[in-house]
Scaffold this active site. Structure first.
Site, PDB file in Angstrom:
ATOM      1  N   HIS A   1       5.165  -0.953  -1.412  1.00 48.60           N
ATOM      2  CA  HIS A   1       4.904  -1.072   0.104  1.00 48.60           C
ATOM      3  C   HIS A   1       4.739  -2.369   0.512  1.00 48.60           C
ATOM      4  CE1 HIS A   1       5.368   3.357   1.336  1.00 48.60           C
ATOM      5  NE2 HIS A   1       4.536   3.627   0.391  1.00 48.60           N
ATOM      6  N   GLY A  50      -2.370   7.638  -2.357  1.00 47.11           N
ATOM      7  CA  GLY A  50      -2.685   6.138  -1.948  1.00 47.11           C
ATOM      8  C   GLY A  50      -1.918   5.940  -0.550  1.00 47.11           C
ATOM      9  N   GLN A  87       1.894   1.079   6.171  1.00 44.40           N
ATOM     10  CA  GLN A  87       2.180   2.571   6.444  1.00 44.40           C
ATOM     11  C   GLN A  87       1.256   2.737   7.708  1.00 44.40           C
ATOM     12  OE1 GLN A  87       1.451   3.946   2.143  1.00 44.40           O
ATOM     13  NE2 GLN A  87       2.736   5.713   3.033  1.00 44.40           N
ATOM     14  N   HIS A  90       3.527   1.972  -6.789  1.00 42.38           N
ATOM     15  CA  HIS A  90       4.011   2.504  -5.466  1.00 42.38           C
ATOM     16  C   HIS A  90       3.553   1.761  -4.419  1.00 42.38           C
ATOM     17  CE1 HIS A  90       5.291   6.126  -3.146  1.00 42.38           C
ATOM     18  NE2 HIS A  90       4.537   5.451  -2.216  1.00 42.38           N
ATOM     19  N   GLU A  91       2.176   1.701  -4.467  1.00 42.63           N
ATOM     20  CA  GLU A  91       1.570   1.068  -3.114  1.00 42.63           C
ATOM     21  C   GLU A  91       1.813  -0.336  -3.026  1.00 42.63           C
ATOM     22  OE1 GLU A  91       0.664   2.983  -1.103  1.00 42.63           O
ATOM     23  OE2 GLU A  91       0.589   4.817  -2.336  1.00 42.63           O
ATOM     24  N   CYS A 105       5.374  10.408  -1.154  1.00 48.85           N
ATOM     25  CA  CYS A 105       4.903   9.259  -0.074  1.00 48.85           C
ATOM     26  C   CYS A 105       4.371   9.678   1.219  1.00 48.85           C
ATOM     27  CB  CYS A 105       5.987   8.448   0.012  1.00 48.85           C
ATOM     28  SG  CYS A 105       5.341   6.701   1.003  1.00 48.85           S
ATOM     29  N   LEU A 106       3.293   9.351   1.673  1.00 49.23           N
ATOM     30  CA  LEU A 106       2.968   9.917   3.261  1.00 49.23           C
ATOM     31  C   LEU A 106       3.655   9.395   4.412  1.00 49.23           C
ATOM     32  CD1 LEU A 106      -0.962   9.515   3.003  1.00 49.23           C
ATOM     33  CD2 LEU A 106       0.262  11.575   2.562  1.00 49.23           C
TER      34      LEU A 106
END
Ligand code: NI
Length: 176
Positions: free
Chosen positions: A140, A46, A51, A136-137, A94-95
């Site tokens: 953000h 995701g 991000q 999770h996204e 997470c990226l």
């Protein structure tokens, strides 16, 4: 099609509450497509607007395991309509926090409404891994990272390691 640079925590741009997307225009569609390419390239499950430095309420997810059967989902202005009391525990990454993972518990099933890549109003039920990824996204978009669900100690250990890694990379880049 382009790969976008991913912002690594700690960074104030990851702590911002994002604004709604007002119109799903060609610019938004291109951004979503670039975000998807960036996510597949990373690779990750995701990616959310902040991000890649875009403080807007949009995200992409794909929890399909098989690269030949990809199943990307684009969610614009997502809102959770209902969430189960039952929880699902998953070791999240997470990226924006590369190489760090920790177990987080979230509602196992959610119903979410959103605009899709074509701007159409949609609703979706998600469970287990997909539900976790969407939540999770969506975090953000509120400036919340998965480490914000951990104890203060665990969070500060991870963020300090990332800060150190970023400093080393910057020194390498300037040849110091
Ligand atoms: Ni993330």
């Amino acid at each position: 099609m382009a790969l976008l640079p991913i912002i690594i925590a700690p960074d104030p741009r990851l702590k911002v509450k994002c604004d709604p997307v007002e119109k799903v225009d060609a610019g938004i569609v291109k951004l979503l497509d670039d975000m998807l390419d960036t996510m597949y390239d990373a690779p990750g499950l995701g990616l959310a607007g902040p991000q890649v430095g875009v403080q807007k309420r949009l995200l992409v997810v794909d929890t399909s395991k098989d690269v030949d059967a990809r199943d990307p989902k684009f969610l614009i202005n997502p809102e959770i309509l209902s969430a189960s009391g039952e929880l699902f525990k998953y070791e999240e990454g997470c990226l924006s926090l590369p190489e760090h993972y920790a177990e987080v518990e979230r509602p196992a099933r959610i119903r979410v409404k959103y605009l899709d890549r074509g701007g159409a109003a949609c609703e979706m039920e998600a469970e287990d891994l997909l539900a976790t990824c969407i939540q999770h996204e969506m975090d953000h978009l509120e400036g919340i990272l998965f480490v914000d669900h951990l104890s203060r100690l665990k969070r500060s250990v991870i963020l300090r390691k990332l800060q150190k890694m970023k400093k080393q990379q910057m020194q390498k880049a300037v040849g110091a």
